[in-house]
Design an enzyme around this catalytic site. Sequence first.
Site: not given
Length: 274
Positions: A213, A249
Amino acid sequence: MAHQTTRVMGIVNVTPDSFSDGGRHDTREAALAHALRLIEQGADVLDIGGESTRPGSDPVSEDEEIARTLPLIAAIRARWDGMISIDTMKPGVARAAVAAGAGMWNDVTALMHNPDSLATAAELGCEVVLMHMKGAPKTMQDDPRYDDVVAEVVAHLSARAEAAMQAGVAREKIWLDPGIGFAKTTDHNLALTARLEALVDLGFPVLYAASRKRMIQGVDASAVQASDRLGGSLALALEGARRGARMVRVHDVRETVQALKLQAAVRARGRPAS
């Protein structure tokens, strides 16, 4: 303290526009090959997504999302008996996915997108991940603001868990996700990571998802491309695990599994001999 067995959720996006791997696995054959590869690499759970939720993304129809995800879920289920998660905000997609073999519903809106979401989750009886997000993916990163991001995220997810239980979702089926990168600045994401225990202390298992991210670029300006963010992704996964996340995740399953094994091995050697 890291949970004894932090599980690894591998990401399988059947989308043309996801931020990291959009378009790479958007044929059924490519997506299945990718899913099977993640299983070989040690994924405990596969998270199947048919609609991108990256900042600025556009929504897709329920029929399109089902057409993207269902054949893949059925194909994985025919080959593997592990946990399959459907990453969707639509109760109709979740219902179809569970019928095809999914056992977890991962909802970035914490069952708020549709008035039927709570009742559908209760009826399906599957595990449910409630994630924190402000607004919609299309505009969520425009100007996210909080007075106290940790307190607000914890309060919101506590309320959503309570709403789910009131609707009939069993407490033991509920997971919480702080929503790293969803309507949050780098500073917000770092604060949520540093104080993850505040969410863990609610007593629900926590899913932590920071893989590739943009917060990594926020700390290391050279990490412009998602593919440049492996080191940061591993650091954040280990930090999430150390602070109590029960599952991480990730895109890079093999590397994350290895990192968690080494973390656990070091921790085990640090205990006094009995």
